[in-house]
Scaffold this motif. Sequence first.
Motif, PDB file in Angstrom:
ATOM      1  N   PRO A 186       0.798  -1.228   0.000  1.00  0.00           N
ATOM      2  CA  PRO A 186       0.000   0.000   0.000  1.00  0.00           C
ATOM      3  C   PRO A 186       0.830   1.278   0.000  1.00  0.00           C
ATOM      4  O   PRO A 186       0.358   2.307  -0.472  1.00  0.00           O
ATOM      5  CB  PRO A 186      -0.829  -0.125   1.288  1.00  0.00           C
ATOM      6  N   ARG A 223       2.406   4.558  -5.851  1.00  0.00           N
ATOM      7  CA  ARG A 223       2.126   5.995  -5.905  1.00  0.00           C
ATOM      8  C   ARG A 223       3.311   6.721  -6.514  1.00  0.00           C
ATOM      9  O   ARG A 223       4.459   6.484  -6.136  1.00  0.00           O
ATOM     10  CB  ARG A 223       1.850   6.504  -4.487  1.00  0.00           C
ATOM     11  N   TRP A 283      -2.277  -6.479  -4.772  1.00  0.00           N
ATOM     12  CA  TRP A 283      -1.142  -5.679  -5.291  1.00  0.00           C
ATOM     13  C   TRP A 283      -1.653  -4.286  -5.625  1.00  0.00           C
ATOM     14  O   TRP A 283      -2.637  -4.127  -6.348  1.00  0.00           O
ATOM     15  CB  TRP A 283      -0.567  -6.357  -6.545  1.00  0.00           C
ATOM     16  N   TRP A 284      -1.002  -3.284  -5.056  1.00  0.00           N
ATOM     17  CA  TRP A 284      -1.420  -1.899  -5.281  1.00  0.00           C
ATOM     18  C   TRP A 284      -0.490  -1.210  -6.273  1.00  0.00           C
ATOM     19  O   TRP A 284       0.727  -1.341  -6.166  1.00  0.00           O
ATOM     20  CB  TRP A 284      -1.399  -1.114  -3.968  1.00  0.00           C
TER      21      TRP A 284
END
Length: 840
Positions: free
Chosen positions: A36, A72, A68-69
């Motif tokens: 995350p 960013r 799975w993110w």
Amino acid sequence: MNRTTLIACITSGFAAVAALAGPAQAQQGATAPGAPNATVTLDGKQLPPPVPEFGGVIENDALQSTPWWPPRVVPPEGAPNVLLIITDDAGFAVPSTFGGVIPTPAMDKLAGEGLRYTRMFSTALCSPTRAALITGRNHHSAGFGVISEQATGFPGYDSIIEPDKATIGRILLDNGYNTSWFGKDHNTPAFEASQSGPFDQWPTGLGFEYFYGFVGGDANQWQPNLFRNTTQIYPFDGAEPGTWNLVTAMADDAIDWMTRMHQTNPGKPFFIKYAPGATHAPHHPTKEWVEKISSMKLFDEGWNKLRETIFANQKKLGVIPQDAVLSPWPKDVLKEWDDLTDEEKKLFIRQVEVFAAYAAYSDHEIGRVIQAVEDIGEKDNTLIIYINGDNGTSAEGGPLGTPNEVAFFNGINMMPVETQMKWYDVWGTEATYNHMSAGWSWAFDTPFSWFKQNASKLGGINQNMVVSWPKGIKDKGGIRDQFVHVIDVLPTVLEVSGIAAPQIVDGIPQAPIEGTSFAYTFDAANADVPSRHKTQYFEMMGQWALYHEGWFLSTKVNRAPWEAFGAANPDPLNNQVLELYDLNSDFSQTANLADKHPDKVQQLRDLFIREAAKYQVFPMDASVAARVIAPRPNITAGRSEFVYTRPMVGLPQGDSPLLLNTSYTITAEIEVPEGGAEGMILTSGGRFAGYGFYLLEGKPTFLWNLVDLERIKWQSPEALGPGKHVVEFDFAYDGLGVGTLRYNSMSGLGRSGTGTLKVDGKAVDTKKMEHTLPVILQWDESFDVGSDTLTGVNDADYLPPFALTAKLGKLTVRVDRPQLSEADIKKLEAEMNKAAAARQ
């Protein structure tokens, strides 16, 4: 699946996504991919970046699957915050940081912590400089050859920043920055400024997530046309006059935004474009700042002595060479101080003290924003660029100044001093839209000559700048003399941030960045190296110049900024006197070498033509006011009838029916309740120029406000009784209209006409106007139906909002624009050809 197998799958998924990331992106820190809190730094080639392929495991049920993110996006590690400050209409000699007498302690302090730049160049005008600043491209390349209100239908002049020129806001936003814009937005086309949109040319559509400011060239600082993002707001409503001011309000809002962003996510850098309205007219400081500056008696000896004082200060500070020469006073254009009357001196001192208070007040509030950067602990790694002026000091007040800048734009540029003295005690308050005498403007461009708009003279284009970045600049208090242009700011920010200029944005290949990074000057070892920016053209409304490795070819000034009316130079490329200067040895552009180096003149002229062709400068156009009134593709284009059935406010001038230089009829169907009615039916403009159609004590009234100098009123002798009524104002215009502009003639503008007020079909008042407004209404006011926002057109009759208490059934505006006859065209063509021949 047991725990060991699950861990193996997760590890396998992380490895897969790392491989997929490839050279296009890089994970930061030790965070595992897909977590995350995973982050990624882009290579910047494509914005937004491609959607990463899912790197987890998907089975039929969640318990057997691996989440799975997408990572960013963050900037490269250590990328600085950026605070980009640009003030308005301020020449080289305005701030104390560069020898001026106006105290600018915020800029002074920043200079002590960083570097002062003496050769930062603008384009000579507001919108163009700002477009170049945020795109890194020349102003014509970015569609802003002139201000947005003068846009014409050519690529270099249409006021549209095309999508192949992504702004600094957009680039940093997609690379993980918070981005914002405070203050002046002069880069939204005047014909796209309404709530109908589109909004892609507003700050929020250009990559700036948050916008708090005004749209257009200027704004009443007491009652501005203020927006938060794309919604108009009125935080000043209810405030006592003289208590709420945008200069302070935007500093408050910037500090609030910056603090909220930092508290929310302290690891995310910010980019702030901070663009106060100061010191563009109207000059609106608070009373406290006017009193503070007045008590210092800075200007009592006049503008000639002021120049000498500033010039000496500049040499003492080392911001100009010791052998620099002060350009001569233009006796043929402006009076010397000792030749003025006592009344003129009194008025002009008042004008300049208010201007100086505005500059000092603005710097103070900028200082608060800079202090807020320090308060949140980000001063060390914040790149602060403080540019003094988007062009030289404005002379648009003319030799005498004016209590109303809108008067200048309508051709009244020499308002008598005795007339202006009526506003002496309220100068700078909400009662004025004030501008100072051009004599002070010349002094505030010391050591150079000429002003804003004059692209061929350093007084119009040679700004100065302070840059501070404690983490990256160690030569504290240093001075840099390298040639730098506003197009150089974007590539500089990208270089120090470690962010590449994108090749593709939203699927559109990007035009090359035309600026040159000046980050190399941050190193003390490079303090005296030659500039890497070798060649730069300048052009503004037919006046042009070319800088090339220290040489400066320029056209002789053939028009003062206040001479904005009449026929324009029909051939601005060739119909010029060329001058040549060596800026390496002649800092202030005083020794014309054209006769000594004719070959160099020809060489640089040829180079200018190549640069002009490359950057969309052609076709050159020397007209000024004519372009303000020229037709544009706004939402009223081609329409002759406009119908409104309910109250509506906030329609900007550029997107509303234009009633100048035309015949028109306004018809309102209303129903008056028992007991009578009052209020605004329709208005456009405000205290400093505009019109209003309203019920005053029940009497239908139509009023034209002619730049706050004269008001012409039509009024019914009787109040309307209860029931339904039709009130109408019909105006028959006597002139030929804007069609004459095609023939280099303004003869069709501002002519006479006859207005007739009717009630239920019966004429109740008829008057002839000998002159009408030729160019603009007050352009920071709006077209309002059913009430009046901001300022009213006649304070003696009503105060806003003056809501209509009758029921509005239908309001219809019909416009009957003049058409040129064949005889008119032949006459205009003959006059145009005769005038062109006379200039050869």
